[in-house]
Design a protein around this motif. Structure first.
Motif, mmCIF file in Angstrom:
data_model
loop_
_atom_site.group_PDB
_atom_site.id
_atom_site.type_symbol
_atom_site.label_atom_id
_atom_site.label_comp_id
_atom_site.label_asym_id
_atom_site.label_seq_id
_atom_site.Cartn_x
_atom_site.Cartn_y
_atom_site.Cartn_z
ATOM 1 N N PHE A 50 0.782 -1.171 0.127
ATOM 2 C CA PHE A 50 -0.009 0.006 -0.128
ATOM 3 C C PHE A 50 1.027 1.352 -0.032
ATOM 4 C CE2 PHE A 50 -1.675 3.448 2.612
ATOM 5 C CZ PHE A 50 -2.861 3.913 1.965
ATOM 6 N N VAL A 51 1.796 1.246 0.848
ATOM 7 C CA VAL A 51 2.764 2.427 0.971
ATOM 8 C C VAL A 51 3.576 2.749 -0.353
ATOM 9 C CG1 VAL A 51 4.500 3.332 2.146
ATOM 10 C CG2 VAL A 51 3.136 2.181 3.404
ATOM 11 N N ASN A 52 3.874 1.586 -0.601
ATOM 12 C CA ASN A 52 4.730 1.626 -1.886
ATOM 13 C C ASN A 52 4.014 2.244 -3.124
ATOM 14 O OD1 ASN A 52 7.309 0.945 -1.074
ATOM 15 N ND2 ASN A 52 6.854 -1.232 -1.641
ATOM 16 N N SER A 53 2.705 1.807 -3.302
ATOM 17 C CA SER A 53 2.062 2.028 -4.541
ATOM 18 C C SER A 53 1.541 3.535 -4.647
ATOM 19 C CB SER A 53 0.934 1.151 -4.754
ATOM 20 O OG SER A 53 -0.060 1.141 -3.545
ATOM 21 N N VAL A 54 1.245 4.122 -3.264
ATOM 22 C CA VAL A 54 1.232 5.353 -3.311
ATOM 23 C C VAL A 54 2.213 6.462 -3.141
ATOM 24 C CG1 VAL A 54 0.027 6.906 -1.551
ATOM 25 C CG2 VAL A 54 -1.003 4.900 -1.729
ATOM 26 N N VAL A 55 3.186 6.141 -2.583
ATOM 27 C CA VAL A 55 4.386 7.106 -2.689
ATOM 28 C C VAL A 55 4.978 7.173 -4.017
ATOM 29 C CG1 VAL A 55 6.816 7.475 -1.560
ATOM 30 C CG2 VAL A 55 4.791 6.529 -0.182
ATOM 31 N N TRP A 56 5.131 5.985 -4.519
ATOM 32 C CA TRP A 56 5.644 5.834 -5.917
ATOM 33 C C TRP A 56 4.536 5.901 -7.229
ATOM 34 C CZ3 TRP A 56 8.257 4.011 -1.713
ATOM 35 C CH2 TRP A 56 9.452 4.519 -1.555
ATOM 36 N N HIS A 57 3.627 6.600 -6.879
ATOM 37 C CA HIS A 57 2.589 6.566 -7.823
ATOM 38 C C HIS A 57 3.105 7.787 -8.942
ATOM 39 C CE1 HIS A 57 -1.093 6.859 -10.312
ATOM 40 N NE2 HIS A 57 -1.491 7.800 -9.906
ATOM 41 N N LYS A 58 3.123 7.456 -10.415
ATOM 42 C CA LYS A 58 3.699 8.136 -11.248
ATOM 43 C C LYS A 58 5.028 9.008 -10.936
ATOM 44 C CE LYS A 58 -0.966 9.888 -12.932
ATOM 45 N NZ LYS A 58 -1.812 11.076 -13.162
ATOM 46 N N ASN A 59 5.831 8.123 -10.331
ATOM 47 C CA ASN A 59 7.126 8.879 -10.081
ATOM 48 C C ASN A 59 8.142 7.575 -9.671
ATOM 49 O OD1 ASN A 59 8.057 8.892 -7.110
ATOM 50 N ND2 ASN A 59 5.963 9.182 -7.026
ATOM 51 N N ALA A 60 9.434 7.656 -10.142
ATOM 52 C CA ALA A 60 10.392 6.743 -9.577
ATOM 53 C C ALA A 60 11.577 7.380 -8.811
ATOM 54 C CB ALA A 60 10.811 5.930 -10.933
ATOM 55 N N VAL A 61 11.155 8.533 -8.011
ATOM 56 C CA VAL A 61 12.298 9.141 -7.512
ATOM 57 C C VAL A 61 12.474 8.414 -5.944
ATOM 58 C CG1 VAL A 61 12.800 11.531 -6.255
ATOM 59 C CG2 VAL A 61 11.241 11.247 -8.309
ATOM 60 N N ASN A 62 13.972 8.497 -5.626
ATOM 61 C CA ASN A 62 14.217 7.780 -4.355
ATOM 62 C C ASN A 62 13.911 8.821 -3.123
ATOM 63 O OD1 ASN A 62 15.342 6.257 -2.591
ATOM 64 N ND2 ASN A 62 17.606 6.730 -3.157
ATOM 65 N N TRP A 63 12.653 8.785 -2.885
ATOM 66 C CA TRP A 63 12.177 9.708 -1.934
ATOM 67 C C TRP A 63 12.459 9.298 -0.187
ATOM 68 C CZ3 TRP A 63 10.353 13.864 -3.873
ATOM 69 C CH2 TRP A 63 9.565 13.721 -5.119
ATOM 70 N N ALA A 64 12.447 8.034 -0.240
ATOM 71 C CA ALA A 64 12.617 7.358 1.228
ATOM 72 C C ALA A 64 13.704 6.441 1.120
ATOM 73 C CB ALA A 64 11.356 7.118 1.790
ATOM 74 N N PRO A 65 15.066 6.513 0.974
ATOM 75 C CA PRO A 65 16.100 5.300 0.897
ATOM 76 C C PRO A 65 15.813 4.573 2.224
ATOM 77 C CG PRO A 65 16.959 7.381 1.395
ATOM 78 C CD PRO A 65 15.576 7.909 1.040
ATOM 79 N N ILE A 66 15.530 5.101 3.550
ATOM 80 C CA ILE A 66 15.542 4.149 4.588
ATOM 81 C C ILE A 66 14.176 3.269 4.422
ATOM 82 C CG2 ILE A 66 15.100 4.088 7.112
ATOM 83 C CD1 ILE A 66 16.804 6.827 7.450
ATOM 84 N N TRP A 67 12.947 3.804 3.959
ATOM 85 C CA TRP A 67 11.844 2.860 3.840
ATOM 86 C C TRP A 67 12.161 1.923 3.160
ATOM 87 C CZ3 TRP A 67 7.553 1.122 5.719
ATOM 88 C CH2 TRP A 67 6.651 0.576 4.596
ATOM 89 N N CYS A 68 12.935 2.210 1.882
ATOM 90 C CA CYS A 68 12.849 1.112 0.798
ATOM 91 C C CYS A 68 13.914 0.222 1.420
ATOM 92 C CB CYS A 68 13.619 1.761 -0.217
ATOM 93 S SG CYS A 68 12.577 2.595 -1.443
#
Length: 316
Positions: A50-68
């Motif tokens: 759920f978190v991944n599909s919302v945060v990276w909707h329409k983008n592939a930016v490394n917003w949250a490296p710790i989360w990844c």
């Protein structure tokens, strides 16, 4: 490129996160450890998706490296945690149907929970740790999908990463087959056998058996498909040494949807991997969310909530 699964996928993933935990309290009371671990792994996996599909909707930016870093390990852990939980369910069903009429002692229950914990928790943690051996760099990010493990496609990855879900599924299949065979032989004794296991009713036993068989039909084809895809979609690189595999390990590779959606096989693999998680939850909830004990707990819970609400209103 338009993501046809949005917002349907994150909505179902969030519902899966909630629904997987709904039957947890009464399964905890019944000491159904394999089922409880199944619910917890499924819920955690749905929340992660759920978190991944919302945060990276329409983008592939490394917003949250710790989360990844956390997210890819949840994916790794759940990839074996769910099949391992299903294995524990099948294992328990087999030992119930082959047991004598003697009552199960508290020590035997504790020992069974300890074994299930080793299979469903310790083994996935060891599995997660071992993935660093074949992890080529920190992680990948795919637009509309989010964080994804970056495993170096060499021969060791098939033994360290890819074979385990299929192997666990095969062991589960053996238990499932033996359970069905034993049940066919002892069906006349079935009621007497369950009398020594008060935490499980005949209908709950059959639902657990149906759940385990359904999960097998999802896990084994997916595991075999992933192995086939890795072996055919890209060439298998030779394993040179540790330094070569982890060269420039700190990098993060980001893929826009226009790029990764070019391959229909890769898209099918990615979507199948994503959708199988909420599918497992909804299948589980279909078996247990509408059962008699579930409806009784819903009524009890709604009464407690109504009572608290009435008390709050009277104080106000």
């Amino acid at each position: 490129m338009v993501d046809a699964t949005y917002p349907l996928y994150p909505t179902l993933a969030f519902l899966g996160f909630i629904l997987a935990l709904v039957p947890l309290p009464w399964h905890l009371k019944a000491w159904n450890s394999g089922t409880c671990f199944y619910m917890m792994w499924a819920s955690l996996a749905c929340l992660n998706q759920f978190v991944n599909s919302v945060v990276w909707h329409k983008n592939a930016v490394n917003w949250a490296p710790i989360w990844c870093e956390i997210s890819i390990r949840i994916m790794m852990g759940s990839s074996v945690g769910l099949p391992a939980s299903s294995l524990c369910i099948n294992r328990r069903l087999y030992y119930i149907i082959t047991s004598s009429s003697a009552a199960v002692t508290p020590n035997e229950k504790k020992r069974a929970i300890m074994i299930d914990s080793l299979i469903c928790v310790l083994f996935p943690l060891i599995y997660i740790a071992l993935q660093y051996i074949v992890q080529g760099h920190r992680f990948n990010i795919y637009e509309d999908v989010g964080c994804f493990p970056a495993l170096f496609n060499s021969l060791p990855v098939y033994f360290i990463s890819l074979m385990w879900p299929l192997l666990i599924g095969c062991i589960s299949a053996v238990y499932c087959t033996l359970t069905l065979y034993t049940f066919a032989r002892r069906r006349l004794e079935f009621s007497r056998i369950l009398a020594s296991h008060p935490s499980i009713t005949p209908w709950r036993y059959f639902r657990l058996m149906a759940l385990a068989m359904t999960e097998l039909m999802l896990t084994m084809p997916l595991a075999a498909f992933v192995i086939w895809l890795n072996a055919t979609a890209e060439p298998i690189e030779p394993w040179v040494n540790w330094a070569d595999t982890h060269f420039r390990y700190s990098r993060v590779e980001m893929y826009p949807a226009l790029l990764w959606r070019r391959s229909s096989i890769f898209v099918a693999s990615m979507e199948f991997t994503r959708w199988v998680v909420p599918a497992c939850v909804f299948i589980f909830f279909g078996f247990f969310g509408f059962a008699e004990e579930a409806r009784k707990n819903y009524v009890t819970g709604s009464r407690k909530i109504s009572s608290v609400f009435r008390q709050a209103m009277s104080i106000g």
